[in-house]
Motif scaffolding. Structure first.
Motif, short mmCIF file in Angstrom:
data_model
loop_
_atom_site.label_atom_id
_atom_site.label_comp_id
_atom_site.label_asym_id
_atom_site.label_seq_id
_atom_site.Cartn_x
_atom_site.Cartn_y
_atom_site.Cartn_z
N ARG A 14 4.17 -3.08 -1.72
CA ARG A 14 4.31 -4.52 -1.92
C ARG A 14 4.73 -5.20 -0.63
O ARG A 14 5.47 -4.64 0.16
CB ARG A 14 5.36 -4.81 -2.98
N GLU A 15 4.25 -6.43 -0.48
CA GLU A 15 4.65 -7.21 0.68
C GLU A 15 6.02 -7.81 0.42
O GLU A 15 6.37 -8.09 -0.72
CB GLU A 15 3.64 -8.32 0.94
N ALA A 16 6.78 -8.02 1.46
CA ALA A 16 8.10 -8.63 1.32
C ALA A 16 7.95 -10.08 0.91
O ALA A 16 7.05 -10.78 1.39
CB ALA A 16 8.86 -8.53 2.63
N LYS A 17 8.79 -10.55 0.02
CA LYS A 17 8.75 -11.94 -0.42
C LYS A 17 9.69 -12.76 0.44
O LYS A 17 10.77 -12.33 0.82
CB LYS A 17 9.15 -12.05 -1.88
N VAL A 18 9.25 -13.96 0.75
CA VAL A 18 10.02 -14.87 1.59
C VAL A 18 10.33 -16.11 0.76
O VAL A 18 9.47 -16.63 0.06
CB VAL A 18 9.22 -15.27 2.85
#
Length: 59
Positions: A14-18
């Motif tokens: 998963r991509e990091a959430k910002v």
């Protein structure tokens, strides 16, 4: 060659959430908004998911 159950069990990382805070400056059609972020960047945001499907309108 991998069978179907092995392919399904492989998950992509998963991509990091910002998260940013901003101010809605303009309400646009179709659940979209113009948002000014803390660093004065202006982005286009939209309503999605359960909020959109339950037709909650923000005025």
């Amino acid at each position: 060659r991998k069978n179907m159950t092995e392919r399904r069990s492989e998950k992509k990382p998963r991509e990091a959430k910002v998260t940013f805070e901003g101010l809605v400056t303009e309400a646009l059609p179709n659940g979209m908004f113009r948002i000014r972020l803390e660093n004065d960047t202006i982005i286009l945001g939209y309503i999605s998911g359960k909020i959109w499907s339950s037709s909650i309108l923000v005025y």
